[in-house]
Design an enzyme around this catalytic site. Structure first.
Site, PDB file in Angstrom:
ATOM      1  CG  ASN A   1      30.194   1.198 -16.558  1.00  0.00           C
ATOM      2  OD1 ASN A   1      30.437   0.808 -17.685  1.00  0.00           O
ATOM      3  ND2 ASN A   1      29.499   2.296 -16.298  1.00  0.00           N
TER       4      ASN A   1
ATOM      5  CG  HIS B   1      38.683   7.614   2.788  1.00  0.00           C
ATOM      6  ND1 HIS B   1      38.169   8.259   3.891  1.00  0.00           N
ATOM      7  CD2 HIS B   1      38.752   6.297   3.114  1.00  0.00           C
ATOM      8  CE1 HIS B   1      37.955   7.371   4.851  1.00  0.00           C
ATOM      9  NE2 HIS B   1      38.301   6.176   4.406  1.00  0.00           N
TER      10      HIS B   1
ATOM     11  CG  HIS C   1      35.412  10.566   0.985  1.00  0.00           C
ATOM     12  ND1 HIS C   1      36.197  11.515   0.386  1.00  0.00           N
ATOM     13  CD2 HIS C   1      35.988  10.308   2.186  1.00  0.00           C
ATOM     14  CE1 HIS C   1      37.209  11.826   1.183  1.00  0.00           C
ATOM     15  NE2 HIS C   1      37.095  11.112   2.293  1.00  0.00           N
TER      16      HIS C   1
ATOM     17  CG  ASP D   1      36.600  10.728   6.419  1.00  0.00           C
ATOM     18  OD1 ASP D   1      36.622  10.273   5.269  1.00  0.00           O
ATOM     19  OD2 ASP D   1      37.310  11.682   6.786  1.00  0.00           O
TER      20      ASP D   1
ATOM     21  CG  HIS E   1      39.627   7.252   7.781  1.00  0.00           C
ATOM     22  ND1 HIS E   1      40.430   6.564   6.908  1.00  0.00           N
ATOM     23  CD2 HIS E   1      39.850   8.572   7.534  1.00  0.00           C
ATOM     24  CE1 HIS E   1      41.096   7.423   6.155  1.00  0.00           C
ATOM     25  NE2 HIS E   1      40.779   8.640   6.525  1.00  0.00           N
TER      26      HIS E   1
ATOM     27  CG  HIS F   1      41.197  12.738   9.759  1.00  0.00           C
ATOM     28  ND1 HIS F   1      41.478  13.872   9.035  1.00  0.00           N
ATOM     29  CD2 HIS F   1      40.553  11.907   8.902  1.00  0.00           C
ATOM     30  CE1 HIS F   1      41.029  13.727   7.796  1.00  0.00           C
ATOM     31  NE2 HIS F   1      40.456  12.557   7.687  1.00  0.00           N
TER      32      HIS F   1
HETATM   33 MN    MN Z   1      38.366  10.574   4.057  1.00  0.00          MN
END
Ligand code: MN
Length: 259
Positions: free
Chosen positions: A63, A70, A74, A76, A80, A209
């Site tokens: 495929n 993200h 997942h 980071d 990011h 973050h």
């Molecule tokens: Mn993320």
């Protein structure tokens, strides 16, 4: 072979160390984070058959996949976030592979989330956990167990209301303490991202973050099966695709757990 690796292989074979899959299925139904309309959206998963035992490939099946970096369970990378964009080794292809493995510290706030879905782990909560389980060791993955992965519909998982998404996370002081004093590898969560649902309204916005990636720390999102891990004693292996310049990638996160 070193004795510790021989022992690991023997313990795996004997079932005294088990492998817990911390990864959600990844497909067209995988929920994707929503952003305010002025920002570009991340596409969900699309899968297109190249060939499947047919004229395009009589003996083989494969495929083409397309998705945002993200998406689903997942990883980071520090690049990011704008705070991590100039750090060395901040992309999926340059982070040292050593950082893809570390001891897991699982902090269970499921009961607090049941009472308040916007609850945040704070320094007092971390210190209560450490009083029972010992200090978070350097280089650990700190995993926030919230029960959120049991939300089986995209609507319940994303939990968006008129004032935006709602879900648990970290307060700014605890993110700073983990990233600096505790020197963690990073944090992992069951929710769609490593910040709380309402964190776009915090100051700074998305503080986890901001702080984690600004200190070169990593993130894992949309984990599951954290209820199958002990508070300490498991080892997490989470290696992103080696995307050149990548900000993150879907990941098959697993944990080695003493039976
Ligand atoms: Mn993320």
């Amino acid at each position: 072979m070193s004795s510790v690796l021989a022992t690991l292989v023997a313990e795996l074979a004997a079932g005294r160390v088990t492998v817990v899959d911390l990864t959600q299925p990844l497909g067209p139904d995988t929920p994707v984070i929503g952003l305010p309309e002025m920002f570009a959206a991340s596409p969900g998963v699309s899968i297109e058959v190249i060939s499947r035992f047919d004229d395009k490939g009589p003996a083989w099946y494969w495929n083409t996949i397309r998705m945002g970096e993200h998406t689903g369970t997942h990883f980071d990378a520090p690049v990011h976030w704008i705070t991590g964009r100039d750090l060395p080794n901040n992309t999926t292809d340059t982070i040292p592979a050593r950082q893809f493995i570390g001891p897991a510290c699982v902090i269970d706030i499921t009961a607090d989330v049941a009472a308040n879905e916007d609850c945040l782990l704070d320094v007092a909560g971390l210190e209560r956990w450490e009083a029972v389980n010992g200090r978070i060791p350097r280089g650990a993955w700190v995993l926030l167990r919230t029960g959120w992965s049991r939300r089986s519909t995209a609507e319940a998982f994303l939990n968006v209301r008129d004032d935006g998404p709602h879900g648990p996370g970290f307060d700014q002081a605890v993110s700073r303490l983990l990233a600096t004093d505790r020197d963690v590898l990073g944090v992992g969560v069951e929710t769609i991202g490593t910040d709380a649902g309402q964190a776009g309204r915090f100051d700074p916005p998305f503080p986890n973050h901001n702080i984690m990636h600004g200190h070169g720390r990593l993130g894992l999102a949309s984990l599951c099966n954290l209820d199958r891990l002990p508070a300490t004693g498991a080892v997490v292996i989470a290696a992103p695709l080696k995307l050149v310049g990548g900000s993150g990638s879907p990941v098959r996160a697993i944990a080695l757990v003493p039976a």
